[in-house]
Design a protein around this motif. Structure first.
Motif: not given
Lengths: 191, 191
Positions: A101, A105, A113, A116, A165, A172-174, B102, B105, B108-113, B165, B169
């Motif tokens: 996982p 990330v 991403i 912008h 994907h 991978c998600m919590k 923005v 990410v 669903f990024g970092k802390q959520n894996i 999702h 993504s």
DNA sequence: CCTTAAACTTGACAATGTAAAGATTGCATA
DNA sequence: TATGCAATCTTTACATTGTCAAGTTTAAGG
């Protein structure tokens, strides 16, 4: 600091150290100084090989992507038909990230991403796994004697990729109960 | 430092400042000190309201998720049938993040894996958008007189969510040509 | 042998997260 | 109303980190 002044292959050593840190303590623990320390060099030594932290991360990303691609390619080789190959690829895709996982990330987080903020690069479909999928998809069309416009192809490809994907992402998600067997993906989803 | 010693509503002000920073400069630019400065308080003031940076991020995440949920819910209300509602929800899901990469990410990024590092929380399907989807899905089963085991339900839900999702993504990813109209999602995908 | 460029070190600085100790305030309660 | 207390905020301090600048060491070629 170390036995030898010139490390020999500090660049790769830093990449390896970085991967180890990410695996053991997570992405946010990755620092140039820790990676340098693990290689027994001074904290500024990395700057001889990487412009900044960003460039090290990019290098690590390439390294991980390469391993990922190897798994995908060997999965694809297993299938006799293009359809089988695509399914095998989807399976591998999900499984790879389900097992790692942190890599998910790391590869698809932050830097990837559409910022912008700074639109520096042109957007192009050059992500290696996507290229592989497209190759298999075209083979699939050929094998089954199907004709599609470029537009239709593009859309179908995105659809397939979305499913795979998305599954990887969710795997991978919590907050997601793992009652799903990510190794047993329903084949009807994939073509 | 400011006119008044007690800010009044520093907690929310910090959250707003944080969101602004993330929007204007990206997630990695978010720092407690900058957020504090934007609120005209000292750099340590946030610690009266948040245990650490992590907790501020969590609060911001909740704030964004709430706005996201509002859009989803109003999308769902528009549909007459459950099927329509689910499709509308999918559309909204993708569009929301397509417009705010923005946030994707960030949420669903970092802390959520699944951090194999510290398995502190139990995994549960309590992510609000997922709960909403499940509600609509059950309504869909009911309306169409379908009967499914819990297992089957779970799998179908994950499938639907994967597609949506995954599309979100990919819509947020660099390297993806935007020849796809993320507002015109093929309905056949969604139920 | 000497020059040079790459690889590395040392030292410095600014930004950041965070802890500790103290100042200020509003408010409940005696 | 006065007082005490808890919440809020400031100041100071320190460790970690990215990065730069200047100097040092090394390998390799003329």
């Amino acid at each position: 600091m170390a036995d030898v002044y010139h490390h020999g292959n500090l660049r790769q050593a830093l990449i390896d150290a970085g991967i180890k840190i990410i695996n053991d303590y997570g992405e946010e623990s990755l620092s140039l100084r820790k990676a340098a320390a693990m290689c027994n060099v001074s904290h500024a030594a990395p700057y001889a090989h990487f412009k900044d932290k960003e460039e090290l991360i990019e290098a690590i990303k390439n390294d991980v992507t390469e391993r990922f691609m190897q798994e995908l390619e060997s999965a694809v080789e297993g299938g006799a038909s293009a359809d089988e190959a695509i399914i095998a690829m989807g399976r591998t895709y999900v499984t790879f990230f389900s097992k790692n996982p942190v890599y998910f990330v790391f590869l698809f987080g932050k830097q990837n991403i559409k910022a912008h903020l700074k639109m520096d690069k042109e957007y192009k479909n050059d992500y290696p796994p996507f290229l592989l999928l497209r190759r298999m998809y075209l083979k699939h069309l050929e094998e089954n004697g199907l004709e599609k416009t470029f537009e239709e192809q593009e859309i179908e490809l995105i659809k397939i990729w979305s499913i795979v994907h998305g599954m990887a992402s969710i795997a991978c998600m919590k907050g997601v109960k793992s009652s799903i067997d990510w190794n047993d993906i329903d084949e009807r989803l994939l073509v």
